[in-house]
Scaffold this active site. Structure first.
Site, PDB file in Angstrom:
ATOM      1  N   ARG A  88       0.837  -1.201   0.000  1.00  0.00           N
ATOM      2  CA  ARG A  88       0.000   0.000   0.000  1.00  0.00           C
ATOM      3  C   ARG A  88       0.867   1.245   0.000  1.00  0.00           C
ATOM      4  NH1 ARG A  88      -4.231  -1.755   4.709  1.00  0.00           N
ATOM      5  NH2 ARG A  88      -2.347  -1.563   5.963  1.00  0.00           N
ATOM      6  N   ARG A  95      -1.759   6.204  13.189  1.00  0.00           N
ATOM      7  CA  ARG A  95      -3.188   6.169  13.459  1.00  0.00           C
ATOM      8  C   ARG A  95      -3.469   6.773  14.828  1.00  0.00           C
ATOM      9  NH1 ARG A  95      -3.353   0.384  11.530  1.00  0.00           N
ATOM     10  NH2 ARG A  95      -1.930   0.408   9.766  1.00  0.00           N
ATOM     11  N   ASP A 166      -7.603   2.088  15.393  1.00  0.00           N
ATOM     12  CA  ASP A 166      -6.465   1.586  14.638  1.00  0.00           C
ATOM     13  C   ASP A 166      -6.669   1.738  13.135  1.00  0.00           C
ATOM     14  OD1 ASP A 166      -3.983   0.776  15.474  1.00  0.00           O
ATOM     15  OD2 ASP A 166      -4.315  -1.320  14.969  1.00  0.00           O
ATOM     16  N   ASN A 167      -7.893   2.080  12.726  1.00  0.00           N
ATOM     17  CA  ASN A 167      -8.179   2.253  11.303  1.00  0.00           C
ATOM     18  C   ASN A 167      -8.497   3.699  10.949  1.00  0.00           C
ATOM     19  OD1 ASN A 167      -7.750  -0.392  10.535  1.00  0.00           O
ATOM     20  ND2 ASN A 167      -9.848  -1.014  10.921  1.00  0.00           N
ATOM     21  N   ASP A 176      -7.254   0.424   4.797  1.00  0.00           N
ATOM     22  CA  ASP A 176      -7.480  -0.871   5.428  1.00  0.00           C
ATOM     23  C   ASP A 176      -8.907  -1.372   5.203  1.00  0.00           C
ATOM     24  OD1 ASP A 176      -6.459  -3.084   6.631  1.00  0.00           O
ATOM     25  OD2 ASP A 176      -6.882  -2.428   8.661  1.00  0.00           O
TER      26      ASP A 176
END
Length: 382
Positions: A88, A95, A166-167, A176
């Site tokens: 990616r 984050r 976390d995203n 993600d």
């Protein structure tokens, strides 16, 4: 858990870029997982990033997808299944959870160092003369970027699926894509993940979920700034988000901006129509693009029956009073089609079937070509 940063570089504008893998194996944060990625999961992520970018969402890019030849066992896929590593390209790997980890460790100095790093490389607009002022300004920066991304998710009919801290990237960049979905039709309670039994991350709850995540970032920044200063920033979230929603929907429908009251009324009427008529979401966005210039075609096209619903009347009246953002761009070949390109769940499953059965990637590449046409059309309409 399975995201691994392996390189950073700067683009021709001086922005810091990250290259990271998903599926290359365990990391210190993998818990009991194997840190691997199924090929199907990688295919889904390539499709998600391509479609979101085409629809104007600030997203990570899928740089490459490499099949490893290994076999994986998963509860939610027929197993054994093929493995892959996705690379990616993002503008940051940091984050909200990166800050929370330091809070859990009670590492006030680490929070200060991470904040300084983020301001230097990702949020120079938050630079201030003191650390407390900078922390509040940084929270404001993250809030504005994530609010914009969330508004554009909603305009794209996108459900992320798992919006934990976390995203959520501090740059506001969407990334993600595990159990994501695009709406088949407008439904605020629509969920993407089979395990989201309570609708925690439902389509219509995404703005509130972003606000919850921002509150978690503020908790971490309490190690630097005052509660009052951080709360003042959080209170402005609705005032930031709703204008972004108005911009996102006008942009998505190719309409010239109107005053706030007109935009608010139109958005409410549009959502009522979408929900009550159960018209395909992307079909409505496609049909109504450009407002009055395409109304006649929409009301005589393949979805004409939906536009006889009584809830469409205020939408029709509002569209007839609006102007397209740039009428000449409505001549793009994409907008002359009878129907839009979509990426709903059944389509993704259909794309995967020939890959799984006979390693036939032709439908997958054809879909990426279709998405390129969508991107080209909406870039022209910027």
């Amino acid at each position: 858990g399975r995201g691994f940063l392996f390189a950073q570089l700067r683009d021709d504008r001086g922005r810091l870029l990250d290259l990271g893998t998903k599926g290359s194996g365990q990391t210190p944060y993998s818990r009991r997982g194997d840190g691997r990625l199924t090929l199907k999961g990688g295919v889904r992520e390539v499709l998600a990033t391509s479609m979101l970018e085409a629809l104007g969402v600030d997203t990570s890019k899928s740089f490459s997808l490499v099949e490893t030849g290994d076999s994986l066992f998963r509860n939610d896929e027929p197993s054994p299944t093929r493995a892959a590593v996705l690379v990616r390209l993002s503008h940051s790997h940091i984050r909200i959870g990166s800050f929370q980890r330091l809070l859990a460790m009670n590492a006030a100095e680490g929070v200060g160092q991470l904040l300084a790093h983020c301001v230097t490389h990702y949020a120079p607009e938050a630079r201030r003369n003191s650390a407390p002022e900078e922390a509040a300004a940084f929270l404001d920066s993250v809030m504005r970027k994530t609010a914009r991304t969330c508004a554009r998710w909603l305009a794209a009919g996108f459900v992320h699926g798992v919006l934990n801290t976390d995203n959520i990237n501090i740059t506001g960049e969407s990334f993600d894509y595990g159990p994501y979905r695009f709406l088949p039709h407008y439904d605020p309670g629509f969920t993407a993940a089979y395990f989201d039994e309570t609708g925690l991350y439902a389509f219509g709850r995404q703005p509130d979920t972003i606000a919850w995540n921002l509150a978690r970032l503020a908790e971490t920044l309490l190690m630097i700034a005052s509660r009052e200063a951080l709360e003042e920033v959080l209170k402005t979230y609705p005032d930031v988000f709703w204008p972004e929603m108005r911009i996102a929907h006008s942009r998505r429908l190719g309409l010239a901006p109107a005053d706030d009251a007109t935009e608010d009324r139109f958005s409410k009427d549009l959502f009522v129509f979408l929900q009550q008529s159960v018209i395909p979401f992307e079909g409505a966005m496609f049909d109504l693009y450009g407002g009055p210039a395409r109304l006649k075609k929409a009301m005589s096209g393949e979805r004409a029956a939906f536009y006889t619903h009584p809830a469409f009347e205020p939408v029709r009246a509002a569209l007839e009073a609006r102007k397209p953002a740039e009428a000449a761009k409505l001549t793009h070949p994409y907008f002359r089609r009878a129907h839009p390109h979509t990426l709903v769940y059944d389509e993704i499953e259909a794309l995967w079937a020939p890959i799984a059965e006979r390693d036939d990637w032709s439908a997958f590449y054809a879909k990426l070509t279709e998405i390129d046409l969508v991107r080209d059309a909406y870039e022209l309409a910027e």
